[in-house]
Design a protein around this motif. Structure first.
Motif, PDB file in Angstrom:
ATOM      1  N   THR A 191       0.827  -1.208   0.000  1.00 58.44           N
ATOM      2  CA  THR A 191       0.000   0.000   0.000  1.00 58.44           C
ATOM      3  C   THR A 191       0.857   1.251   0.000  1.00 58.44           C
ATOM      4  O   THR A 191       0.639   2.180  -0.794  1.00 58.44           O
ATOM      5  CB  THR A 191      -0.931   0.005   1.229  1.00 58.44           C
ATOM      6  N   LEU A 192       1.847   1.281   0.868  1.00 54.02           N
ATOM      7  CA  LEU A 192       2.702   2.461   0.966  1.00 54.02           C
ATOM      8  C   LEU A 192       3.575   2.628  -0.275  1.00 54.02           C
ATOM      9  O   LEU A 192       3.819   3.755  -0.730  1.00 54.02           O
ATOM     10  CB  LEU A 192       3.559   2.377   2.226  1.00 54.02           C
ATOM     11  N   GLU A 193       4.014   1.510  -0.844  1.00 53.64           N
ATOM     12  CA  GLU A 193       4.784   1.572  -2.095  1.00 53.64           C
ATOM     13  C   GLU A 193       3.927   2.154  -3.223  1.00 53.64           C
ATOM     14  O   GLU A 193       4.396   2.991  -4.007  1.00 53.64           O
ATOM     15  CB  GLU A 193       5.271   0.173  -2.476  1.00 53.64           C
ATOM     16  N   SER A 194       2.666   1.740  -3.294  1.00 52.82           N
ATOM     17  CA  SER A 194       1.775   2.217  -4.344  1.00 52.82           C
ATOM     18  C   SER A 194       1.527   3.712  -4.218  1.00 52.82           C
ATOM     19  O   SER A 194       1.575   4.453  -5.212  1.00 52.82           O
ATOM     20  CB  SER A 194       0.451   1.445  -4.279  1.00 52.82           C
ATOM     21  N   ILE A 195       1.263   4.159  -2.999  1.00 51.87           N
ATOM     22  CA  ILE A 195       1.033   5.590  -2.783  1.00 51.87           C
ATOM     23  C   ILE A 195       2.306   6.373  -3.076  1.00 51.87           C
ATOM     24  O   ILE A 195       2.270   7.449  -3.690  1.00 51.87           O
ATOM     25  CB  ILE A 195       0.546   5.833  -1.351  1.00 51.87           C
ATOM     26  N   ALA A 196       3.447   5.832  -2.675  1.00 52.59           N
ATOM     27  CA  ALA A 196       4.729   6.503  -2.925  1.00 52.59           C
ATOM     28  C   ALA A 196       4.973   6.663  -4.420  1.00 52.59           C
ATOM     29  O   ALA A 196       5.407   7.730  -4.881  1.00 52.59           O
ATOM     30  CB  ALA A 196       5.864   5.718  -2.272  1.00 52.59           C
ATOM     31  N   ASP A 197       4.688   5.615  -5.181  1.00 52.46           N
ATOM     32  CA  ASP A 197       4.885   5.677  -6.637  1.00 52.46           C
ATOM     33  C   ASP A 197       4.055   6.794  -7.260  1.00 52.46           C
ATOM     34  O   ASP A 197       4.495   7.480  -8.194  1.00 52.46           O
ATOM     35  CB  ASP A 197       4.520   4.339  -7.279  1.00 52.46           C
ATOM     36  N   ALA A 198       2.855   6.994  -6.732  1.00 53.05           N
ATOM     37  CA  ALA A 198       1.960   8.023  -7.276  1.00 53.05           C
ATOM     38  C   ALA A 198       2.470   9.434  -7.001  1.00 53.05           C
ATOM     39  O   ALA A 198       2.087  10.384  -7.693  1.00 53.05           O
ATOM     40  CB  ALA A 198       0.557   7.854  -6.696  1.00 53.05           C
ATOM     41  N   HIS A 199       3.330   9.563  -6.016  1.00 49.35           N
ATOM     42  CA  HIS A 199       3.851  10.881  -5.642  1.00 49.35           C
ATOM     43  C   HIS A 199       5.330  11.044  -5.962  1.00 49.35           C
ATOM     44  O   HIS A 199       5.924  12.064  -5.579  1.00 49.35           O
ATOM     45  CB  HIS A 199       3.642  11.110  -4.138  1.00 49.35           C
ATOM     46  N   ASP A 200       5.925  10.063  -6.628  1.00 52.40           N
ATOM     47  CA  ASP A 200       7.367  10.086  -6.873  1.00 52.40           C
ATOM     48  C   ASP A 200       8.107  10.297  -5.551  1.00 52.40           C
ATOM     49  O   ASP A 200       9.009  11.126  -5.431  1.00 52.40           O
ATOM     50  CB  ASP A 200       7.740  11.181  -7.875  1.00 52.40           C
ATOM     51  N   ALA A 201       7.686   9.537  -4.537  1.00 49.12           N
ATOM     52  CA  ALA A 201       8.241   9.656  -3.200  1.00 49.12           C
ATOM     53  C   ALA A 201       8.637   8.271  -2.708  1.00 49.12           C
ATOM     54  O   ALA A 201       8.554   7.281  -3.451  1.00 49.12           O
ATOM     55  CB  ALA A 201       7.204  10.280  -2.255  1.00 49.12           C
ATOM     56  N   THR A 202       9.078   8.183  -1.473  1.00 45.38           N
ATOM     57  CA  THR A 202       9.431   6.903  -0.861  1.00 45.38           C
ATOM     58  C   THR A 202       8.346   6.500   0.136  1.00 45.38           C
ATOM     59  O   THR A 202       7.602   7.360   0.635  1.00 45.38           O
ATOM     60  CB  THR A 202      10.770   6.992  -0.117  1.00 45.38           C
ATOM     61  N   PRO A 203       8.244   5.204   0.467  1.00 45.10           N
ATOM     62  CA  PRO A 203       7.282   4.803   1.502  1.00 45.10           C
ATOM     63  C   PRO A 203       7.530   5.499   2.840  1.00 45.10           C
ATOM     64  O   PRO A 203       6.585   5.779   3.579  1.00 45.10           O
ATOM     65  CB  PRO A 203       7.504   3.294   1.607  1.00 45.10           C
ATOM     66  N   VAL A 204       8.790   5.780   3.156  1.00 48.62           N
ATOM     67  CA  VAL A 204       9.097   6.501   4.390  1.00 48.62           C
ATOM     68  C   VAL A 204       8.507   7.906   4.342  1.00 48.62           C
ATOM     69  O   VAL A 204       7.880   8.383   5.313  1.00 48.62           O
ATOM     70  CB  VAL A 204      10.617   6.553   4.632  1.00 48.62           C
ATOM     71  N   GLN A 205       8.684   8.600   3.221  1.00 49.95           N
ATOM     72  CA  GLN A 205       8.131   9.946   3.101  1.00 49.95           C
ATOM     73  C   GLN A 205       6.606   9.925   3.168  1.00 49.95           C
ATOM     74  O   GLN A 205       5.992  10.786   3.796  1.00 49.95           O
ATOM     75  CB  GLN A 205       8.595  10.585   1.779  1.00 49.95           C
TER      76      GLN A 205
END
Length: 266
Positions: A191-205
């Protein structure tokens, strides 16, 4: 209310030692952090103090927090060891002083009046607690004359602590989140990886942005090297209501810090 609101975000130092600790705290201050968290238990107050001395950031612009070791929570020990912490940190006062764990020498009728006394002496501007349950918070509110500015607890997407966060909102207690990225376990979560990909961010961010979106929550991620700035950049990341709902579904009550003596295990 506190004299100084708890700044967002904080910089955690648990596990940092010596020169690495000093370097990381100094780098965090340069990156923009204005809230630094340490503890007697971490055995790094002197290293944090060295970073404050080295930094170009004025002391009055840094919200400095430390915590009293559970073995030092008898009344006189609170006073004595707080003064020792100030000496190690190289400061006259801290901005927030916590009861680290309500275990070992913790006695609410003895410990909490000592916290008030420390504040009266000007050695801390604010008083907080850590690893308290709602029941212990209610008890502390009855005894303390000082406002409880913060309750620091383990808090991350897999342990969302909704009851404590809600209590904090209702009573002006900031919930300070330690282990805010679940010791790095957020990396690799689908879930966090998917959201991160949508924002060009990392799961930590993404995880830190989720903390920022929760009213009354201040995470204190620790980091070294480039992760210091990377974590701070999460302040600029906004998540949608749908994304926040998806993260809310990750809660599974998973504790990474769970000593037998903890209040929730009694």
């Amino acid at each position: 209310m506190s004299e100084t609101p708890v700044p967002q975000p904080g910089f955690g130092t648990s596990g940092h030692e010596g020169a690495t600790c000093t370097e990381s705290v100094a780098r965090a201050l340069e990156a923009g952090y204005r809230h630094v968290d340490t503890a007697q238990m971490y055995d790094n107050e002197a290293a944090v103090g060295a970073a404050l001395e080295r930094s170009d950031v004025d002391r009055e612009d840094v919200f400095l927090a430390t915590k009293i070791h559970p073995s030092n929570l008898a009344h006189d020990d609170v006073l004595e060891t707080t003064e020792e912490s100030l000496d190690r940190l190289g400061v006259d006062t801290v901005d927030l002083l916590y009861v680290h764990w309500p275990t070992d020498a913790y006695d609410p009728e003895e410990t909490l009046p000592a916290m008030d006394e420390v504040r009266d002496r000007g050695w801390t501007r604010n008083v907080g607690v850590s690893n308290f349950t709602v029941e212990l918070l209610e008890e502390a509110h009855e005894i303390l004359e000082s406002p409880i500015v913060a309750n620091q607890v383990e808090l991350h997407p897999f342990l969302q602590q909704d009851d404590l966060v809600e209590y904090g909102r209702e009573h002006d207690v900031t919930t300070v989140a330690y282990c805010p990225i679940a010791k790095g376990d957020v990396a690799g979560n689908d879930t966090l990886e998917s959201i991160a990909d949508a924002h060009d961010a990392t799961p930590v961010q993404v995880t830190l942005a989720w903390h920022y979106a929760r009213e009354g929550v201040v995470p204190i991620p620790k980091a070294t090297g480039d992760h210091v700035e990377e974590n701070y950049a999460a302040l600029d990341l906004s998540l949608s209501d749908d994304e926040l709902d998806r993260i809310a579904e990750l809660d599974r009550g998973e504790r990474l810090v769970d000593p037998d003596a903890a209040a929730w295990n009694r």
